[in-house]
Scaffold this active site. Structure first.
Site, short mmCIF file in Angstrom:
data_model
loop_
_atom_site.label_atom_id
_atom_site.label_comp_id
_atom_site.label_asym_id
_atom_site.label_seq_id
_atom_site.Cartn_x
_atom_site.Cartn_y
_atom_site.Cartn_z
N LYS A 78 48.04 43.80 43.36
CA LYS A 78 47.25 43.37 42.20
C LYS A 78 47.47 44.34 41.04
CE LYS A 78 42.38 42.10 41.25
NZ LYS A 78 41.01 42.04 41.80
N SER A 158 38.92 37.34 41.19
CA SER A 158 39.92 37.80 40.26
C SER A 158 41.28 38.07 40.88
CB SER A 158 39.44 39.08 39.56
OG SER A 158 39.31 40.15 40.49
N SER A 182 36.04 38.97 44.73
CA SER A 182 37.40 38.74 44.23
C SER A 182 38.51 38.77 45.26
CB SER A 182 37.73 39.74 43.13
OG SER A 182 37.11 39.34 41.95
#
Ligand code: GLN
Length: 495
Positions: A78, A158, A182
């Site tokens: 990420k 997210s 997330s």
């Protein structure tokens, strides 16, 4: 041979050790898949050269008989994780072209095991969002679509890039972060496994901070076993993060017997929401039946303060965010507004922040500053902290009463289309996090496991919540669901 990029981490580990294929071959398969998948927009920065060098180094280790579990396994990262010399922007314009001079502890641990950096992955800006639509790189398209409908769906957020990348076989696993859901929500939306560990299990050092008392890193993988393997590598005390726990890291994989006989699984009645789609209720019921058939005892429990969790989260998280994001002022990192015509340093700060932050991040900073301001601190921030204590106590009481784990749906619906939710009412988007934020407020571990398909043919996940530091037992409970659900659906490749 099957396409190597479609292997699980456990299969790849065994194949690499048996020299059935090399880390270079496995990595090339992932890089080719990444190059074919631009339409998903899951990748923010390709790191092919680094991946190839890491794969060659992994092959040398494998040849020397030094093969930790992740040696040679391509893992996506990420964009929230600082990776040394590799663009790390938290999907924000304010960190434009930021090249960290250091590596986050979690990624450093993965590389020390020989894992290969597959790519940096898209996400909501500063991890604020539930659909990946707040990214400065634009939204990620889920590899899944509704049958007969070409509209792009959200992979969730997210950690949407991480979820899409794993579901589309661009990498074998990915690291995500979870402040309010997330990891778990995007895992549920894309038919993969995601675990948020106990707060303090993984070091937060080098992860761009959103809400420091809630943020936690975790793995996103195709199977529960893979999550166990990755979590072991990511966990452990770190002198650079004083909130990381000084605890031994168990061999999570060794705990995966799938035997849940005698486990007491709590089903909290407050998670049965008005207006919840019947298919979510049915999935939850199916989860109860699967665990009961495997020999667990299902008990109805009450977590009475659940309904205050979402409002408390949306005070505490923005409060911490407004403080953490104060450092982005155009002086030290990333973007700096044009100095021409600038009326001094305050003007520079204001213009940089107005230009560099997207709308959702600006909203959070304003909410956070408001709830922390002198006149409103007691009414909002302090009260939310008290509610947080009550929510934590609800869980403690359930565990003290003999419950071993708690079963809930992971999300209140299947994935929605990009642009479908939010718009002029951000609260509609926040409602997505209703089942996940409680866990972050209480600091507990929780996992999302794919357990079925919606009427529209989209993945649905069940959430299991565990005791503090109980990830081994939690992963084992999840194994029982994984086996019973036998979720094998895959998205049709359209990209
Ligand atoms: N969707 C939640 C939010 O927008 C949670 C995000 C997260 O876990 N990083 O704050």
């Amino acid at each position: 041979m099957t396409d190597l990029n479609t292997l699980t981490i456990a299969e790849a580990r065994d194949g690499l050790r048996a020299r059935r294929f090399s880390a270079v071959e496995l990595t090339e398969a992932c890089l080719a898949a990444i190059d074919r998948a631009d339409a998903l927009n899951a990748v923010t920065t390709k790191t092919h050269d680094r991946a190839r060098a890491m794969a060659a180094a992994a092959d040398a280790r494998l040849a020397a008989g030094d093969a930790p579990d992740l040696c040679g396994v391509p893992i996506g990262v990420k964009d929230l994780f600082c990776t040394e010399g590799v663009r790390s922007q938290a999907a924000s314009d304010i960190l434009r072209d930021f090249l960290p001079p250091y590596e986050s502890t979690v990624t450093a641990k993965l590389w020390a095991e020989g894992a290969v950096m597959a790519a940096k992955l898209n996400m909501d800006e500063f991890a604020m969002g539930s659909s990946n639509e707040t990214s400065c790189y634009g939204p990620v398209a889920s590899p899944w679509r509704r049958p007969g409908d070409n509209r792009p769906l959200t992979p969730g957020g997210s950690s949407g890039g991480s979820a899409a990348a794993v579901a589309a076989d661009l990498c074998l696993g990915a690291v995500g972060t979870d402040t309010g859901g997330s990891i778990r929500q995007p895992a549920a939306f894309t038919g993969i496994v995601g675990i948020k560990p106990t707060y303090g299990r993984c070091s937060r050092w080098g992860i761009v901070a959103f809400a420091s008392s809630l943020d936690q890193a975790g793995p996103m993988t195709k199977t529960v076993r893979d999550a166990a393997i990755m979590l072991k590598a990511m966990s452990g005390e770190d002198p650079k993060d004083s909130t990381s726990a000084p605890l031994e890291v168990p061999d999570f994989e060794a705990a995966l017997t799938g035997d849940v006989r005698g486990r007491r699984i709590g089903v909290p009645k407050e998670y049965r929401l008005d207006g919840m789609p019947p298919e979510i209720e049915a999935l939850w019921e199916k989860g109860r039946a699967m665990l009961a058939d495997a020999g667990a005892e299902i008990v109805e429990i009450s977590l009475p303060h659940t309904k205050y969790a979402l409002p408390a989260y949306y005070i505490i998280a923005p409060a911490e965010a407004s403080s953490n994001l104060a450092r982005y002022d155009g002086v030290r990192y990333g973007l700096r507004a044009d100095l021409k015509g600038s009326e001094g340093v305050t003007d520079l700060y204001e213009r940089t922040r107005a230009e560099g932050f997207g709308a959702e991040v600006r909203r959070r900073v304003m909410i956070g500053a408001y709830v922390l301001s002198a006149g409103y601190y007691d009414a909002y921030y302090l009260r939310a902290q008290k509610v947080r204590t009550l929510i934590k106590r609800d869980f403690e009481q359930a565990f003290e009463a003999g419950v071993d784990a708690i079963l809930t749906p992971a999300t209140p619906s299947a994935a929605f289309a990009l642009g479908e939710i939010g718009g002029d009412d951000p609260v509609k988007m926040y409602l997505n996090d209703v089942f996940t934020v409680t866990v972050n407020l209480a600091g507990l571990p929780a996992i999302s496991v794919p357990a079925g398909l919606s009427a529209e043919g989209l993945p649905l996940g069940l959430q299991l919540i565990g005791k503090p530091w109980g990830e081994a037992a939690l992963l084992n409970d999840a194994t029982a669901i994984e086996r019973a659900a036998a979720f094998v659906a895959r998205p049709d490749r359209w990209w």
